[in-house]
Design an enzyme around this catalytic site. Structure first.
Site, PDB file in Angstrom:
ATOM      1  N   MET A 188       0.850  -1.199   0.000  1.00 23.07           N
ATOM      2  CA  MET A 188       0.000   0.000   0.000  1.00 23.07           C
ATOM      3  C   MET A 188       0.880   1.242   0.000  1.00 23.07           C
ATOM      4  O   MET A 188       1.851   1.298   0.744  1.00 23.07           O
ATOM      5  CB  MET A 188      -0.871  -0.018   1.257  1.00 23.07           C
ATOM      6  N   ASN A 189       0.520   2.249  -0.839  1.00 23.77           N
ATOM      7  CA  ASN A 189       1.082   3.582  -0.600  1.00 23.77           C
ATOM      8  C   ASN A 189      -0.021   4.633  -0.586  1.00 23.77           C
ATOM      9  O   ASN A 189      -0.924   4.490   0.260  1.00 23.77           O
ATOM     10  CB  ASN A 189       2.317   3.897  -1.447  1.00 23.77           C
ATOM     11  N   ASP A 190       0.008   5.662  -1.397  1.00 19.35           N
ATOM     12  CA  ASP A 190      -0.874   6.831  -1.202  1.00 19.35           C
ATOM     13  C   ASP A 190      -2.350   6.526  -0.950  1.00 19.35           C
ATOM     14  O   ASP A 190      -2.932   5.684  -1.641  1.00 19.35           O
ATOM     15  CB  ASP A 190      -0.884   7.721  -2.448  1.00 19.35           C
ATOM     16  N   GLN A 236      -3.370   3.242  -3.171  1.00 17.26           N
ATOM     17  CA  GLN A 236      -2.445   2.651  -4.132  1.00 17.26           C
ATOM     18  C   GLN A 236      -2.079   1.264  -3.617  1.00 17.26           C
ATOM     19  O   GLN A 236      -1.624   1.118  -2.477  1.00 17.26           O
ATOM     20  CB  GLN A 236      -1.195   3.534  -4.261  1.00 17.26           C
ATOM     21  N   TRP A 248       6.333  -2.309  -4.159  1.00 16.42           N
ATOM     22  CA  TRP A 248       5.606  -1.578  -5.198  1.00 16.42           C
ATOM     23  C   TRP A 248       5.564  -2.372  -6.501  1.00 16.42           C
ATOM     24  O   TRP A 248       6.539  -3.028  -6.876  1.00 16.42           O
ATOM     25  CB  TRP A 248       6.291  -0.219  -5.420  1.00 16.42           C
ATOM     26  N   PHE A 273      -2.616   5.192 -11.112  1.00 13.83           N
ATOM     27  CA  PHE A 273      -1.913   6.010 -10.122  1.00 13.83           C
ATOM     28  C   PHE A 273      -2.913   6.847  -9.315  1.00 13.83           C
ATOM     29  O   PHE A 273      -4.110   6.782  -9.525  1.00 13.83           O
ATOM     30  CB  PHE A 273      -0.882   6.902 -10.832  1.00 13.83           C
ATOM     31  N   ARG A 321       0.490  14.318 -12.388  1.00 12.64           N
ATOM     32  CA  ARG A 321      -0.219  13.271 -11.639  1.00 12.64           C
ATOM     33  C   ARG A 321      -0.900  13.753 -10.371  1.00 12.64           C
ATOM     34  O   ARG A 321      -0.646  14.830  -9.880  1.00 12.64           O
ATOM     35  CB  ARG A 321       0.729  12.122 -11.317  1.00 12.64           C
ATOM     36  N   GLU A 338       4.123  16.397  -5.598  1.00 10.94           N
ATOM     37  CA  GLU A 338       3.119  15.340  -5.751  1.00 10.94           C
ATOM     38  C   GLU A 338       1.918  15.617  -4.848  1.00 10.94           C
ATOM     39  O   GLU A 338       1.982  16.400  -3.903  1.00 10.94           O
ATOM     40  CB  GLU A 338       3.729  13.987  -5.363  1.00 10.94           C
ATOM     41  N   TRP A 352       9.161   6.650   1.070  1.00 13.78           N
ATOM     42  CA  TRP A 352       9.875   5.958   0.005  1.00 13.78           C
ATOM     43  C   TRP A 352      11.289   5.598   0.451  1.00 13.78           C
ATOM     44  O   TRP A 352      11.894   6.309   1.241  1.00 13.78           O
ATOM     45  CB  TRP A 352       9.934   6.840  -1.254  1.00 13.78           C
TER      46      TRP A 352
END
Ligand SMILES: *[C@@H]1O[C@H](CO)[C@@H](O)[C@H](O)[C@H]1NC(C)=O
Length: 487
Positions: free
Chosen positions: A59-61, A77, A85, A116, A178, A233, A316
């Protein structure tokens, strides 16, 4: 099956006939079968009990944080097939109260595009997702980012729009484009999107649309003049108490003393925005919103006049000790924002008190006293700030040691995770208490009214033990917290 209502909504929203993507629904069934099978192999030792985390995999964002038909929805994500990832899917959970979360089927799977980050809005009882479709290409820079739409009339099953992409140009031709964050204002949809200048300075672009499909570029609402990172971002743009806040995650700011020690940052600029000129006039410098080791890619939504924030409880290019257990990454707890004394404050949402099951301790926490928690706990402490405060927090069988300290000599709050220090000045706005949330592999510290917050992943062996190493007794309340997310 397409309902008549959906059909009419699509005709009016999009002006075209929508066709169900058979590929997407087959792929989702396959993902769900895989998740159900793999879940059995997860090692539970670090599984969080009240933080949203992936059922398996990476999992990210946070994405698409929104309120639809009486429930909060949060997407994220997601790469189910490994605890690192990979080609991005959108995972999905929902909640009636921001505390109790239910797992829903994966919402988006990659087809020609990786799915994304993006956001969600509700139009005429249809949920619309806007996200960045990322394609791999044969020519430099070997990727292409454009904005896609997907729709749902039940908040569970999503259909990608046939006319994707709906927004595929940056004013300077930059391919970095993005994380669309959409909102509505007086009959128009607005979106902020992260990008950069051709000489690698982060910036945020603003566009407008009458229908979510046809977009017009309006302005650049923020841009690094140098030293503020090469890419901005996950922008978000919203109003609190008459001011506009540009919240974003700049990549590549160099460390400066205590500041910017993580790989990438998340913070905000306070200013004024004019919907006639589309100009954002900053009234503050960029400030970090959280000072912990693991915090990135925030997203907010507003419900009942409250601006609620969620962030990836990660960073990250750092180790994820849980990845060998079959999962990696989590969300922070949900926080309510306010603007006080030129500062965006974050407080745990009120519903967090619903998690308390048992009072473990109440009264004077004496010098060298120990409070034994289980895997979870909440601790509220107040000391005399003219003396030092020091809490040693660690696993009952070792590991996961964090020292949380108030250092009177420099008037800083210090979070020392095995020698890796994050610290910041603290001038209490009003309350002089600390509120600390411990979960099976995390610590969140809220100082005072939330003017200083630290979010840090930490991995204890066994239960949590908290020892008061201060040269003073502390006024303390400690609670055990219940599970509120799926195992
Ligand atoms: C990305 O693809 C779109 C078409 O989907 C195209 O219009 C656009 O020019 C491409 N952008 C770049 C930077 O290649």
């Amino acid at each position: 099956m397409i309902s008549i209502k959906t059909f009419v909504v699509f005709l009016s929203v999009v002006g075209t006939v929508y066709l169900k993507s058979v590929k997407q629904s087959d792929a989702i069934e396959e993902v769900e079968r895989y998740i159900a099978e793999k879940k059995a192999e997860i090692n539970p030792r670090y599984r969080l009990q009240y933080h949203v985390a992936p059922p398996v995999g990476w999992m990210n964002d946070p994405n698409g944080f929104s309120y639809f038909r009486g429930e909060y929805h949060l997407f994220y994500q997601f790469y189910p097939y490994d605890s690192q990832w990979g080609p991005m899917h959108w995972g999905h959970v929902s909640s009636p109260n921001l505390v109790d979360w239910k797992q829903l089927p994966t919402a988006l799977v990659p087809e020609e595009e990786m799915c994304f980050s993006g956001s969600a809005v509700v139009k005429d009882d249809t949920m619309i997702l806007m996200y960045t479709g990322r394609l791999t290409t044969d020519v430099e820079p070997f990727f292409n980012e454009t904005q896609y739409l997907a729709f749902s009339d039940d908040g569970v099953v999503f259909h990608k729009y046939e006319g994707n992409p709906v927004l595929s140009f940056t004013p300077n031709g930059s391919p970095d484009f993005r994380d669309p964050k959409v909102w509505k204002h007086e009959g128009y949809w607005y979106v902020v999107i992260g990008s950069k200048t051709l000489d690698e300075r982060g910036r945020v672009l603003l566009y407008r649309s009458p229908d979510m499909v046809n977009w017009e570029f309006l302005s650049i609402i923020g841009e690094s003049t140098g030293g503020m990172g090469y890419m901005w971002e996950c922008p978000d743009f919203f109003e609190i108490k008459g001011k506009h806040i540009l919240l974003m995650s700049p990549q590549g700011i160099e460390p400066q003393g205590d500041r910017y020690k993580n790989t990438h940052q998340t913070g905000y600029i306070i200013g004024s925005f004019n919907y006639e000129t589309y100009e954002f006039v900053p009234e503050s410098d960029f400030q970090e919103i959280d000072f912990g080791h693991d915090f990135y890619a925030t997203q907010t939504t507003e419900v009942d006049g409250k601006r609620i924030l969620i962030a990836w409880f990660g960073m990250w290019d750092v180790p994820y000790p849980e990845d060998v257990d079959g999962w990696a990454g989590a969300m922070t707890i949900f926080r309510e924002l306010d603007l006080v004394a030129n500062r965006v404050t974050m407080k745990p949402v009120e519903a967090m008190t619903d998690l308390r099951t048992e009072t473990l301790f109440e009264g004077e926490f004496s010098e060298d006293g120990i409070i034994e928690f289980g895997k979870t706990g909440e601790l509220i402490v107040k000391g005399d700030l003219s003396k030092n405060i020091e809490l040693e927090i660690k696993g009952s069988n070792g590991g996961g040691q964090v020292i949380v300290r108030w250092d009177t000599a420099v008037r800083k709050v210090v979070v020392d995770r095995e020698g890796d220090v994050r610290q910041v000045e603290w001038l209490p706005l009003k309350s002089e208490s600390w509120r600390i949330f411990l979960d099976s592999s995390s610590l969140e510290l809220f100082c005072g009214e939330g003017e200083v917050v630290f979010s840090t992943r930490v991995y204890p062996d066994g239960d949590w033990y908290v020892t008061n190493r201060s040269p003073q007794a502390l006024d303390t309340v400690a609670y055990k917290l219940r599970r509120s997310v799926p195992e």
